[in-house]
Design an enzyme around this catalytic site. Structure first.
Site, short mmCIF file in Angstrom:
data_model
loop_
_atom_site.label_atom_id
_atom_site.label_comp_id
_atom_site.label_asym_id
_atom_site.label_seq_id
_atom_site.Cartn_x
_atom_site.Cartn_y
_atom_site.Cartn_z
N CYS A 114 0.86 -1.18 0.00
CA CYS A 114 0.00 0.00 0.00
C CYS A 114 0.89 1.22 0.00
O CYS A 114 1.73 1.38 0.86
CB CYS A 114 -0.89 0.01 1.24
SG CYS A 114 -1.85 -1.48 1.43
N GLY A 115 0.69 2.14 -0.92
CA GLY A 115 1.67 3.18 -1.15
C GLY A 115 2.79 2.52 -1.89
O GLY A 115 2.63 2.06 -3.00
#
Length: 292
Positions: A114-115
């Site tokens: 995530c990111g």
């Protein structure tokens, strides 16, 4: 048992914030949103990475990150972990330094976390040496654990925008962590395991996020033989699970789940009644209509 503990700050803070927003009717509403703050890790004065985090357990996040990236192997290597939110940084001091630190920092791979997650040089070679224990898992235990997990996700219920991860044993949730990225949550639990000297061979790891190569690598390094998620799997995640002998279960919701690796280790002791084909089609149409 060795009781050594490094010097650690206790710098966790409130991880939701009250804000104003306006709904589709033009009405003002007060609601909670998830916090997010940068935290730069310095290892023996060398900058390693900047993580975006809720900030609830920054010391454990740092410890687990360094363990999962292969910078440290034991808690005894660490002298101190000190978080200072004024400069948005955490200073980690080891007793004798980290062998090959410069070389590891020069070679990093951006992953699909995530990111953006990061895997540092030399880590994949370590994965080749991992072979997880062959642990059987009853279907009824999967259902019991999913029931226990429904009581978690407190920040998500308030504010959304976070992932949750859990360390489990049997149908019990031993520890649950939420953060803005699933890789942060798994690292925090890895740090907790390292600090408490917990072994992973009789544990189950749960995540709300995708079963990517990064998640499989981290869980395998923690010595946990079963990885469970309500989400799906990537090709590399499945290939690595096969390589290390990890039982990989995705799309686990209600009475449904899919075993992507380790099907031979599942005891199907509580098979639900098969759903009529017409009802399945109706459910799919309903889920699409209900999607935002």
């Amino acid at each position: 048992m060795n009781s050594y503990q490094p010097l650690m700050s206790q710098a966790g803070f409130l991880n939701t914030h009250q804000v104003e927003a306006w709904d589709e009717q033009g009405n003002r509403r007060e609601l909670s949103i998830a916090g997010e703050s940068p935290l730069t890790i310095y290892l023996d004065k060398k900058e390693v990475v900047t993580l975006m985090t809720l900030g609830s357990r920054p010391e454990l996040l740092t410890l687990g990150y360094l363990r999962n990236q292969g910078f440290i192997d034991s808690i005894e290597q660490v002298k101190a972990i000190q978080v200072d939110w004024e400069v948005e940084a955490v200073a980690v001091v080891t007793h004798e330094g980290v062998e090959g630190l410069e070389q590891k920092l020069q070679h990093r791979t951006i992953t699909t976390g995530c990111g953006q997650g990061t895997v540092f040089g030399g880590l994949m070679e370590k994965i080749d040496q991992i072979q997880l224990p062959d642990v059987r898992l009853p279907q009824s235990q999967i259902y019991g654990l999913l029931d226990s997990l429904r009581q978690q996700n407190e920040i998500y219920k308030q504010a959304g925008a976070v992932h949750g991860c859990a360390l489990c044993q049997g149908t019990e949730v031993l520890s649950f962590v939420e953060d803005v990225g699933r890789h942060n949550a798994v690292d925090t639990l890895a740090g907790e395991m390292l600090l408490q000297r917990r072994q992973g061979d009789d544990k189950i790891f749960y995540t709300t996020g995708r079963l990517t190569s990064e998640m499989v690598i981290k869980v395998a390094q923690m010595g946990i033989p079963i990885l469970l998620s309500r989400s799906g799997v990537t090709r590399m995640g499945m290939e690595l699970a096969r390589q290390v002998g990890l039982t990989l279960i995705g799309r686990a919701k209600g009475k449904s789940f899919l075993v992507f690796n380790g099907q031979q280790r599942i005891d199907y002791d509580q098979k639900p009644e098969p759903m009529p084909h017409s009802q399945k089609r109706g459910q799919k149409r309903g889920s699409k209509e209900a999607s935002p």
